[in-house]
Design a protein around this motif. Sequence first.
Motif, PDB file in Angstrom:
ATOM      1  N   PHE A   1     -37.549 -39.890 -10.184  1.00 53.27           N
ATOM      2  CA  PHE A   1     -36.984 -38.392 -10.299  1.00 53.27           C
ATOM      3  C   PHE A   1     -36.646 -38.417  -8.542  1.00 53.27           C
ATOM      4  CE2 PHE A   1     -37.658 -33.881  -8.875  1.00 53.27           C
ATOM      5  CZ  PHE A   1     -36.815 -33.489  -9.762  1.00 53.27           C
ATOM      6  N   LEU A   2     -37.826 -38.209  -7.641  1.00 53.88           N
ATOM      7  CA  LEU A   2     -37.265 -38.149  -6.651  1.00 53.88           C
ATOM      8  C   LEU A   2     -36.175 -39.220  -5.379  1.00 53.88           C
ATOM      9  CD1 LEU A   2     -41.106 -38.180  -5.612  1.00 53.88           C
ATOM     10  CD2 LEU A   2     -38.852 -35.843  -5.316  1.00 53.88           C
ATOM     11  N   ILE A   3     -36.609 -40.677  -6.249  1.00 59.00           N
ATOM     12  CA  ILE A   3     -35.313 -41.278  -5.789  1.00 59.00           C
ATOM     13  C   ILE A   3     -33.574 -40.794  -5.780  1.00 59.00           C
ATOM     14  CG2 ILE A   3     -34.202 -43.553  -5.526  1.00 59.00           C
ATOM     15  CD1 ILE A   3     -37.580 -44.166  -5.506  1.00 59.00           C
ATOM     16  N   LYS A   4     -34.221 -40.778  -7.240  1.00 58.31           N
ATOM     17  CA  LYS A   4     -32.787 -39.764  -7.617  1.00 58.31           C
ATOM     18  C   LYS A   4     -32.471 -38.532  -7.198  1.00 58.31           C
ATOM     19  CE  LYS A   4     -30.700 -39.134 -11.761  1.00 58.31           C
ATOM     20  NZ  LYS A   4     -29.187 -37.589 -11.404  1.00 58.31           N
ATOM     21  N   LEU A   5     -32.825 -38.104  -6.364  1.00 54.33           N
ATOM     22  CA  LEU A   5     -32.688 -37.047  -5.358  1.00 54.33           C
ATOM     23  C   LEU A   5     -31.765 -37.244  -4.079  1.00 54.33           C
ATOM     24  CD1 LEU A   5     -35.774 -34.163  -5.958  1.00 54.33           C
ATOM     25  CD2 LEU A   5     -33.748 -34.319  -7.318  1.00 54.33           C
ATOM     26  N   VAL A   6     -32.179 -38.068  -3.464  1.00 54.80           N
ATOM     27  CA  VAL A   6     -31.831 -38.773  -2.553  1.00 54.80           C
ATOM     28  C   VAL A   6     -30.634 -39.261  -2.438  1.00 54.80           C
ATOM     29  CG1 VAL A   6     -32.352 -40.077  -0.920  1.00 54.80           C
ATOM     30  CG2 VAL A   6     -34.337 -39.196  -1.679  1.00 54.80           C
ATOM     31  N   SER A   7     -30.301 -40.703  -3.654  1.00 57.61           N
ATOM     32  CA  SER A   7     -29.582 -41.018  -4.495  1.00 57.61           C
ATOM     33  C   SER A   7     -28.214 -39.722  -4.846  1.00 57.61           C
ATOM     34  CB  SER A   7     -29.798 -41.575  -5.678  1.00 57.61           C
ATOM     35  OG  SER A   7     -30.003 -41.679  -6.514  1.00 57.61           O
TER      36      SER A   7
ATOM     37  N   GLY B   1     -26.173 -39.125  -1.417  1.00 55.06           N
ATOM     38  CA  GLY B   1     -25.882 -40.228  -0.991  1.00 55.06           C
ATOM     39  C   GLY B   1     -26.881 -40.988  -0.129  1.00 55.06           C
ATOM     40  N   GLY B   2     -27.818 -40.464  -0.025  1.00 50.63           N
ATOM     41  CA  GLY B   2     -28.937 -41.010   0.403  1.00 50.63           C
ATOM     42  C   GLY B   2     -30.034 -42.646   0.011  1.00 50.63           C
ATOM     43  N   ILE B   3     -30.607 -43.745   0.805  1.00 50.35           N
ATOM     44  CA  ILE B   3     -31.493 -44.902   0.316  1.00 50.35           C
ATOM     45  C   ILE B   3     -32.000 -44.403   0.971  1.00 50.35           C
ATOM     46  CG2 ILE B   3     -31.537 -46.967   0.213  1.00 50.35           C
ATOM     47  CD1 ILE B   3     -28.360 -47.202   0.916  1.00 50.35           C
ATOM     48  N   ILE B   4     -33.414 -44.479  -0.261  1.00 51.14           N
ATOM     49  CA  ILE B   4     -35.137 -44.900  -0.220  1.00 51.14           C
ATOM     50  C   ILE B   4     -35.770 -45.825   0.561  1.00 51.14           C
ATOM     51  CG2 ILE B   4     -37.232 -44.688  -0.582  1.00 51.14           C
ATOM     52  CD1 ILE B   4     -36.089 -41.751  -0.388  1.00 51.14           C
ATOM     53  N   ASN B   5     -36.438 -46.334   1.732  1.00 50.69           N
ATOM     54  CA  ASN B   5     -36.411 -47.309   2.311  1.00 50.69           C
ATOM     55  C   ASN B   5     -37.789 -47.488   2.064  1.00 50.69           C
ATOM     56  OD1 ASN B   5     -36.672 -50.152   3.246  1.00 50.69           O
ATOM     57  ND2 ASN B   5     -35.664 -49.325   5.497  1.00 50.69           N
ATOM     58  N   PHE B   6     -38.354 -48.245   1.216  1.00 51.64           N
ATOM     59  CA  PHE B   6     -40.045 -48.972   2.037  1.00 51.64           C
ATOM     60  C   PHE B   6     -40.149 -49.058   3.064  1.00 51.64           C
ATOM     61  CE2 PHE B   6     -39.853 -47.209  -2.373  1.00 51.64           C
ATOM     62  CZ  PHE B   6     -40.904 -46.881  -2.631  1.00 51.64           C
ATOM     63  N   GLY B   7     -39.780 -49.634   3.417  1.00 51.91           N
ATOM     64  CA  GLY B   7     -40.245 -50.263   5.073  1.00 51.91           C
ATOM     65  C   GLY B   7     -40.643 -51.841   5.035  1.00 51.91           C
TER      66      GLY B   7
ATOM     67  N   THR C   1     -24.967 -35.311   9.062  1.00 51.52           N
ATOM     68  CA  THR C   1     -24.868 -36.776   9.233  1.00 51.52           C
ATOM     69  C   THR C   1     -23.470 -36.942   9.415  1.00 51.52           C
ATOM     70  OG1 THR C   1     -26.204 -37.553   7.001  1.00 51.52           O
ATOM     71  CG2 THR C   1     -25.027 -39.251   8.123  1.00 51.52           C
ATOM     72  N   PRO C   2     -23.592 -37.403  10.976  1.00 45.78           N
ATOM     73  CA  PRO C   2     -21.491 -37.875  10.808  1.00 45.78           C
ATOM     74  C   PRO C   2     -21.182 -38.687   9.859  1.00 45.78           C
ATOM     75  CG  PRO C   2     -23.213 -38.778  13.199  1.00 45.78           C
ATOM     76  CD  PRO C   2     -24.214 -38.679  11.655  1.00 45.78           C
ATOM     77  N   ASP C   3     -20.216 -38.936   9.944  1.00 42.59           N
ATOM     78  CA  ASP C   3     -19.061 -39.922   9.599  1.00 42.59           C
ATOM     79  C   ASP C   3     -19.053 -41.628  10.289  1.00 42.59           C
ATOM     80  OD1 ASP C   3     -17.414 -37.285   7.892  1.00 42.59           O
ATOM     81  OD2 ASP C   3     -15.966 -37.064   9.770  1.00 42.59           O
ATOM     82  N   ASN C   4     -18.702 -41.678   8.251  1.00 36.57           N
ATOM     83  CA  ASN C   4     -19.164 -43.495   8.610  1.00 36.57           C
ATOM     84  C   ASN C   4     -19.906 -44.020   8.931  1.00 36.57           C
ATOM     85  OD1 ASN C   4     -16.078 -43.565   7.846  1.00 36.57           O
ATOM     86  ND2 ASN C   4     -15.984 -43.539  10.515  1.00 36.57           N
ATOM     87  N   ALA C   5     -21.002 -43.460   9.104  1.00 38.14           N
ATOM     88  CA  ALA C   5     -22.833 -43.559   9.183  1.00 38.14           C
ATOM     89  C   ALA C   5     -23.127 -43.212   7.245  1.00 38.14           C
ATOM     90  CB  ALA C   5     -23.527 -42.332  10.239  1.00 38.14           C
ATOM     91  N   GLY C   6     -24.718 -43.716   7.374  1.00 39.97           N
ATOM     92  CA  GLY C   6     -25.161 -43.614   6.303  1.00 39.97           C
ATOM     93  C   GLY C   6     -27.059 -43.347   5.944  1.00 39.97           C
ATOM     94  N   ASN C   7     -27.675 -43.088   5.267  1.00 36.58           N
ATOM     95  CA  ASN C   7     -28.899 -42.276   5.597  1.00 36.58           C
ATOM     96  C   ASN C   7     -29.626 -43.145   4.939  1.00 36.58           C
ATOM     97  OD1 ASN C   7     -28.713 -39.432   6.679  1.00 36.58           O
ATOM     98  ND2 ASN C   7     -26.695 -39.324   4.976  1.00 36.58           N
TER      99      ASN C   7
END
Length: 261
Positions: free
Chosen positions: A38-44, A47-53, A131-137
Motif C-alpha cells: 500500500f505504501l509503495i503504491k502511494l509513491v508509485s 511518479g516516485g520509486i522506493i529504493n531499498f538501497g 521536482t523539476p522537469d525531466n527529473a525523477g524521484n
Amino acid sequence: MPLKRHFKEFRNRLIVCVITLLITSIVGFFLYKPVMAFLIKLVSDLGGIINFGSAIAPLDVMIRVSLWIGMVLAAPMFIWQIWAFIVPGLLRKEKRLTISFMSAAIPLFLLGVALGIYVIPHALRFFLSLTPDNAGNIILVNDFLPFVTRLTIAFGIAMVLPVGMVGLNVAGILPAKSILKHWRITVFLITVFSAIAAPGGDALSMFFIAGPMLVLFIAATFFCWVLDRRRAKREAKARVAGPSEVEAPRTVSAPKGSDDL
C-alpha cells in the motif's frame, strides 16, 4: 501504597506493555506485505520509486514496519495500562469519569492514525510536485519510513492530548483559567512537538500536525471553560443552600437553652 510497591506496579505494567507489543508486532509481521504494498503504491501513483538501497535493507524494513504496526495495534493496551497505573490514586467518582475518557481516547488515537495515513499522499503529492522537469524521484526507504511512522503516531497522540486535558479538568486538577493563563506556553510546546514529530522537519508536515492540535486545544479549552462554569454554578447553589440548613437547628435549640437558664 509504599514507593517500592509503586515501582513494582510500574514494572508489572511495563512488562504487560512489552509482551503486548511483542504479540502485536508478530501480527504486524504477517501484515507487512499488504501494508508495504500500500505504501509503495502511494509513491508509485505519484511518479516516485522506493529504493531499498542495499541487500539487507528489506529485512530491516520488515522489522521496522512490523514494529510500527505493532505499536498502533498495541496502543489501546498502552492507554489502558496507563489508566490502570493511575487509577488506585483516584476517588470513585474520578475513576468512573476516567474510564469514560479512556474509552474515548482509544478510538481517537486510532482515528488520529487514520488521519495521518490520509494526509500522507497529500503531503507526498506536494513534495513531489516540486521536482523539476525531466527529473525523477527515487526515494530511499530509510527516509520514507520515518515520514510515515512519525506522522501517523504524531497524529494519534495529537488526538488523545485534548481528551487528557478535559479529563484533568473534570478531576479538578486543570481549571480552564490555568489553561488560558498559559496558552502561550502551550502553543509553543505544540510547535516544538510538531517540529520534532514532523518527518524531515519540513514546514508543511509541521502545519499538518500543529494545525489539528491547535484546533483540538481550542476546542478542549472551551469545553473545560463550560465545565468550570457549570461547576461554579453548582457550588454557588450549594453555598446559598448551606446556611439555611445550618441555621435551622440553631432556631430550634435556642428556646431549650433559655428554659434551662
